[in-house]
Write a protein that holds these residues in place. Structure first.
Motif, PDB file in Angstrom:
ATOM      1  N   LEU A 329      -8.904  85.893  67.361  1.00  0.00           N
ATOM      2  CA  LEU A 329      -9.047  85.328  66.019  1.00  0.00           C
ATOM      3  C   LEU A 329     -10.039  84.165  66.010  1.00  0.00           C
ATOM      4  CD1 LEU A 329      -5.318  85.355  64.842  1.00  0.00           C
ATOM      5  CD2 LEU A 329      -7.159  86.896  64.121  1.00  0.00           C
ATOM      6  N   GLY A 330     -10.049  83.372  67.094  1.00  0.00           N
ATOM      7  CA  GLY A 330     -10.968  82.246  67.165  1.00  0.00           C
ATOM      8  C   GLY A 330     -12.416  82.674  67.227  1.00  0.00           C
ATOM      9  N   TYR A 331     -12.730  83.620  68.115  1.00  0.00           N
ATOM     10  CA  TYR A 331     -14.120  84.071  68.231  1.00  0.00           C
ATOM     11  C   TYR A 331     -14.556  84.866  67.002  1.00  0.00           C
ATOM     12  CZ  TYR A 331     -14.887  82.497  73.002  1.00  0.00           C
ATOM     13  OH  TYR A 331     -15.066  81.715  74.115  1.00  0.00           O
ATOM     14  N   ALA A 332     -13.629  85.616  66.419  1.00  0.00           N
ATOM     15  CA  ALA A 332     -13.966  86.345  65.198  1.00  0.00           C
ATOM     16  C   ALA A 332     -14.310  85.381  64.066  1.00  0.00           C
ATOM     17  CB  ALA A 332     -12.813  87.258  64.797  1.00  0.00           C
ATOM     18  N   SER A 333     -13.545  84.282  63.965  1.00  0.00           N
ATOM     19  CA  SER A 333     -13.828  83.275  62.937  1.00  0.00           C
ATOM     20  C   SER A 333     -15.175  82.602  63.178  1.00  0.00           C
ATOM     21  CB  SER A 333     -12.720  82.215  62.924  1.00  0.00           C
ATOM     22  OG  SER A 333     -11.468  82.804  62.644  1.00  0.00           O
ATOM     23  N   LEU A 334     -15.477  82.283  64.447  1.00  0.00           N
ATOM     24  CA  LEU A 334     -16.762  81.657  64.770  1.00  0.00           C
ATOM     25  C   LEU A 334     -17.927  82.601  64.544  1.00  0.00           C
ATOM     26  CD1 LEU A 334     -15.715  79.723  67.985  1.00  0.00           C
ATOM     27  CD2 LEU A 334     -16.641  78.686  65.907  1.00  0.00           C
ATOM     28  N   ALA A 335     -17.689  83.902  64.744  1.00  0.00           N
ATOM     29  CA  ALA A 335     -18.752  84.875  64.486  1.00  0.00           C
ATOM     30  C   ALA A 335     -19.102  84.920  62.997  1.00  0.00           C
ATOM     31  CB  ALA A 335     -18.326  86.260  64.975  1.00  0.00           C
ATOM     32  N   ARG A 344     -16.458  73.144  70.765  1.00  0.00           N
ATOM     33  CA  ARG A 344     -15.785  72.478  71.883  1.00  0.00           C
ATOM     34  C   ARG A 344     -14.281  72.375  71.645  1.00  0.00           C
ATOM     35  NH1 ARG A 344     -18.160  66.453  71.808  1.00  0.00           N
ATOM     36  NH2 ARG A 344     -20.020  67.532  71.088  1.00  0.00           N
ATOM     37  N   TYR A 345     -13.872  72.224  70.376  1.00  0.00           N
ATOM     38  CA  TYR A 345     -12.447  72.116  70.074  1.00  0.00           C
ATOM     39  C   TYR A 345     -11.750  73.463  70.243  1.00  0.00           C
ATOM     40  CZ  TYR A 345     -14.188  67.778  68.111  1.00  0.00           C
ATOM     41  OH  TYR A 345     -14.818  66.564  67.955  1.00  0.00           O
ATOM     42  N   PHE A 346     -12.458  74.527  69.882  1.00  0.00           N
ATOM     43  CA  PHE A 346     -11.898  75.852  70.120  1.00  0.00           C
ATOM     44  C   PHE A 346     -11.761  76.121  71.616  1.00  0.00           C
ATOM     45  CE2 PHE A 346     -12.898  80.340  71.139  1.00  0.00           C
ATOM     46  CZ  PHE A 346     -11.684  80.893  70.736  1.00  0.00           C
ATOM     47  N   LYS A 347     -12.766  75.694  72.411  1.00  0.00           N
ATOM     48  CA  LYS A 347     -12.686  75.884  73.857  1.00  0.00           C
ATOM     49  C   LYS A 347     -11.525  75.089  74.454  1.00  0.00           C
ATOM     50  CE  LYS A 347     -14.545  77.658  76.592  1.00  0.00           C
ATOM     51  NZ  LYS A 347     -14.108  78.931  77.235  1.00  0.00           N
ATOM     52  N   VAL A 348     -11.264  73.929  73.912  1.00  0.00           N
ATOM     53  CA  VAL A 348     -10.109  73.158  74.372  1.00  0.00           C
ATOM     54  C   VAL A 348      -8.825  73.953  74.131  1.00  0.00           C
ATOM     55  CG1 VAL A 348      -8.677  71.142  73.849  1.00  0.00           C
ATOM     56  CG2 VAL A 348     -11.137  70.865  74.167  1.00  0.00           C
ATOM     57  N   ALA A 349      -8.696  74.525  72.937  1.00  0.00           N
ATOM     58  CA  ALA A 349      -7.490  75.306  72.614  1.00  0.00           C
ATOM     59  C   ALA A 349      -7.397  76.559  73.478  1.00  0.00           C
ATOM     60  CB  ALA A 349      -7.505  75.680  71.133  1.00  0.00           C
ATOM     61  N   GLU A 350      -8.514  77.270  73.645  1.00  0.00           N
ATOM     62  CA  GLU A 350      -8.518  78.494  74.443  1.00  0.00           C
ATOM     63  C   GLU A 350      -8.126  78.207  75.890  1.00  0.00           C
ATOM     64  OE1 GLU A 350     -11.643  81.959  75.985  1.00  0.00           O
ATOM     65  OE2 GLU A 350     -12.375  80.217  74.878  1.00  0.00           O
ATOM     66  N   ASN A 351      -8.773  77.219  76.499  1.00  0.00           N
ATOM     67  CA  ASN A 351      -8.493  76.911  77.900  1.00  0.00           C
ATOM     68  C   ASN A 351      -7.073  76.371  78.081  1.00  0.00           C
ATOM     69  OD1 ASN A 351     -11.105  77.689  78.278  1.00  0.00           O
ATOM     70  ND2 ASN A 351     -11.806  75.778  79.168  1.00  0.00           N
ATOM     71  N   SER A 352      -6.590  75.578  77.133  1.00  0.00           N
ATOM     72  CA  SER A 352      -5.239  75.028  77.240  1.00  0.00           C
ATOM     73  C   SER A 352      -4.186  76.127  77.229  1.00  0.00           C
ATOM     74  CB  SER A 352      -4.979  74.048  76.098  1.00  0.00           C
ATOM     75  OG  SER A 352      -5.870  72.967  76.136  1.00  0.00           O
ATOM     76  N   LEU A 353      -4.325  77.078  76.340  1.00  0.00           N
ATOM     77  CA  LEU A 353      -3.391  78.201  76.286  1.00  0.00           C
ATOM     78  C   LEU A 353      -3.491  79.069  77.535  1.00  0.00           C
ATOM     79  CD1 LEU A 353      -3.771  79.241  72.549  1.00  0.00           C
ATOM     80  CD2 LEU A 353      -1.645  78.502  73.653  1.00  0.00           C
ATOM     81  N   ASP A 354      -4.714  79.259  78.017  1.00  0.00           N
ATOM     82  CA  ASP A 354      -4.911  80.076  79.204  1.00  0.00           C
ATOM     83  C   ASP A 354      -4.254  79.439  80.417  1.00  0.00           C
ATOM     84  OD1 ASP A 354      -5.940  82.227  80.710  1.00  0.00           O
ATOM     85  OD2 ASP A 354      -7.630  81.005  81.358  1.00  0.00           O
ATOM     86  N   TYR A 355      -4.398  78.131  80.579  1.00  0.00           N
ATOM     87  CA  TYR A 355      -3.863  77.444  81.742  1.00  0.00           C
ATOM     88  C   TYR A 355      -2.349  77.277  81.692  1.00  0.00           C
ATOM     89  CZ  TYR A 355      -8.749  76.017  82.474  1.00  0.00           C
ATOM     90  OH  TYR A 355     -10.106  76.007  82.661  1.00  0.00           O
ATOM     91  N   SER A 356      -1.749  77.341  80.523  1.00  0.00           N
ATOM     92  CA  SER A 356      -0.309  77.111  80.407  1.00  0.00           C
ATOM     93  C   SER A 356       0.434  78.405  80.088  1.00  0.00           C
ATOM     94  CB  SER A 356      -0.033  76.039  79.345  1.00  0.00           C
ATOM     95  OG  SER A 356      -0.614  76.393  78.100  1.00  0.00           O
ATOM     96  N   LEU A 357       0.460  78.785  78.837  1.00  0.00           N
ATOM     97  CA  LEU A 357       1.237  79.944  78.394  1.00  0.00           C
ATOM     98  C   LEU A 357       0.786  81.237  79.053  1.00  0.00           C
ATOM     99  CD1 LEU A 357       3.319  81.281  76.534  1.00  0.00           C
ATOM    100  CD2 LEU A 357       1.568  81.319  74.750  1.00  0.00           C
ATOM    101  N   GLN A 358      -0.509  81.517  78.985  1.00  0.00           N
ATOM    102  CA  GLN A 358      -0.995  82.782  79.514  1.00  0.00           C
ATOM    103  C   GLN A 358      -0.823  82.849  81.031  1.00  0.00           C
ATOM    104  OE1 GLN A 358      -2.467  86.539  79.789  1.00  0.00           O
ATOM    105  NE2 GLN A 358      -1.843  85.452  77.958  1.00  0.00           N
ATOM    106  N   ASN A 359      -1.066  81.748  81.720  1.00  0.00           N
ATOM    107  CA  ASN A 359      -0.915  81.733  83.171  1.00  0.00           C
ATOM    108  C   ASN A 359       0.527  82.006  83.577  1.00  0.00           C
ATOM    109  OD1 ASN A 359      -1.821  81.038  85.978  1.00  0.00           O
ATOM    110  ND2 ASN A 359      -0.353  79.400  85.668  1.00  0.00           N
TER     111      ASN A 359
END
Length: 447
Positions: A329-335, A344-359
């Motif tokens: 949804l984030g990349y689709a919105s940016l497209a 940069r704020y989207f990357k913060v959210a993406e990486n944060s979720l990846d390092y915590s929940l997704q990991n």
């Protein structure tokens, strides 16, 4: 949890332990695993700013993208060796061996750099391979130590060690870049990595028998040094996991390229108008120190307040699918509306979720598997899968820049399409995991 604790004490214990049900004898072991993973991630975030300081000082964002691709080639050589030796040692001893080799390599890089050798690309390539392999090694050790039931309860606490270690490491490195060179950060990282193996020993002695892995999942015999690759290619579940990791990392590293390109543009504009007075290495180190600090602080908060509750209330499937859904949804919105100032704020959210929940959710995928799959197949899926995604990303960047004449924003729609593919793969993995667990339950009932 014991029911005899006072109400206030029970509430505090539940809060501190993320609402996880701890059974008698489990606390010491899970805290030891927490400490080990904390030190591993703390080390990683001492080493990452050193990587960026070197690669973006001696090269460019484009060279950085190509250097990422070399990591996959290194792993093609290293993974078969890793798999062969993993069969010859018990899990804790093998973890110590891998850590010792990595410590020696870090010290060698620091010595070579201080002697005047150009190490930016070799170090970048090595660190990318190391950072995923050392974490995969830890989780293979953890998933062999704990049963599936215990792992699904306790990995939430263990994974908090990763989020907290990354946050503390990024906070410290943000300050250290003002006083230490990249080589000083490498030496500091070698020390903390050497310390990481100590609490792991306590864990092996402290996990109660009721929480240990006792399920003897049947293993397929693969004497070849390429057994890990054979395992992945022979099982649908493992192949889907590998494809998902490749796609997830392909999307993430495309975003990393975009962030680096934006950073270079900011530095060039700031230097030209006089608003930036420091050298490029210091500017880059400060930016990434602050970026990683924010990413990991948010990761800690997500891990502490959301992950265990989401898994308990929504189930594994919801927890596993949420991150790829948000990324798409984030990349689709940016497209549709490419506002680079917000990227940069989207990357913060993406990486944060990846390092915590997704990991955390991704580690649970391995719990029903055999030891060989936990070590050798994981070494293919996690380190090699991530670096193969990096290599494909480098090809996309090269083709886009040199053949298609794209600008940085032109890569955003491609990232959105790849994110959609990753979401589909995640849905297939959830379905296949449910099938495997149902089959295992039927086998146990027949016995």
């Amino acid at each position: 949890m014991t029911t005899s604790s006072p109400a206030g004490s029970g509430w505090l214990r539940q809060t501190l332990l993320l609402g996880v049900e701890l059974r008698p004898g489990e606390l010491r072991g899970v805290l030891a695993m927490f400490a080990t993973l904390f030190l591993i991630l703390f080390t990683a975030y001492l080493l990452k700013p050193a990587r960026e300081m070197l690669i973006l000082t001696e090269g460019t964002a484009e060279i950085r993208s190509y250097a990422v691709a070399l990591q996959a080639l290194l792993l093609l050589v290293f993974i078969p060796i890793y798999g062969k030796f993993s069969r010859q040692f018990d899990s804790y001893r093998y973890m110590r061996i891998v850590s010792a080799v990595c410590v020696a390599t870090l010290l060698a890089f620091a010595a070579a750099g201080q002697a005047g050798m150009a190490i930016s690309v070799p170090y970048f390539v090595w660190l990318g391979a190391y950072s995923v392999l050392i974490i995969a090694q830890f989780w293979a050790f953890a998933s062999e130590l704990y049963s599936r039931e215990a792992g699904e309860r306790l990995f939430v606490i263990v994974a908090l060690g990763a989020s907290l270690g990354a946050w503390v490491g990024s906070a410290l490195s943000r300050e250290l870049v003002n006083y230490m060179s990249a080589y000083g950060l490498m030496i500091a990282g070698a020390v903390t990595l050497a310390l990481a193996a100590l609490p792991a020993r306590w864990a092996t002695l402290s996990v109660p028998s009721e929480s240990r892995a006792t399920e003897a999942t049947e293993q397929t015999s693969h004497p070849s040094i390429f057994a890990g690759f054979q395992l992945v290619l022979s099982r649908r579940y493992l192949l889907l996991m590998a494809a998902f990791v490749i796609m997830l990392n392909l999307v993430n590293t495309t975003g990393e390229y975009l962030l680096s390109a934006i950073l270079e543009q900011m530095y060039a504009e700031g230097s030209a108008n006089g608003s930036i007075a420091v050298d490029k290495g210091t500017y880059v180190g400060r930016f990434y120190g602050g970026f990683y600090f924010t990413v990991n602080l948010l990761g800690v908060l997500i891990q502490y307040f959301a992950v265990s509750r989401l898994i308990r209330m929504g189930g594994f499937a919801v927890a596993f699918l949420l991150t790829p859904c948000i990324v798409f949804l984030g990349y689709a919105s940016l497209a549709l509306l490419p506002i680079l100032g917000w990227f940069r704020y989207f990357k913060v959210a993406e990486n944060s979720l990846d390092y915590s929940l997704q990991n955390t959710a991704r580690q649970m995928l391995y719990l029903p598997l055999s030891r060989q799959e936990k070590y050798e197949a994981r070494a293919v899926i996690d380190p090699f899968g991530q670096r193969l995604g990096d290599m494909l990303q480098a090809g996309i960047i090269f083709a886009g820049l040199h053949w298609l004449g794209w600008q940085s924003t032109d890569f955003i729609p491609a990232a959105a399409l790849m994110a959609a593919t990753g979401l589909v793969l995640a849905l297939l993995i959830v379905r296949e995991r449910a099938r495997i667990l149902a089959a295992q339950k039927n086998e146990q009932q027949q016995e």
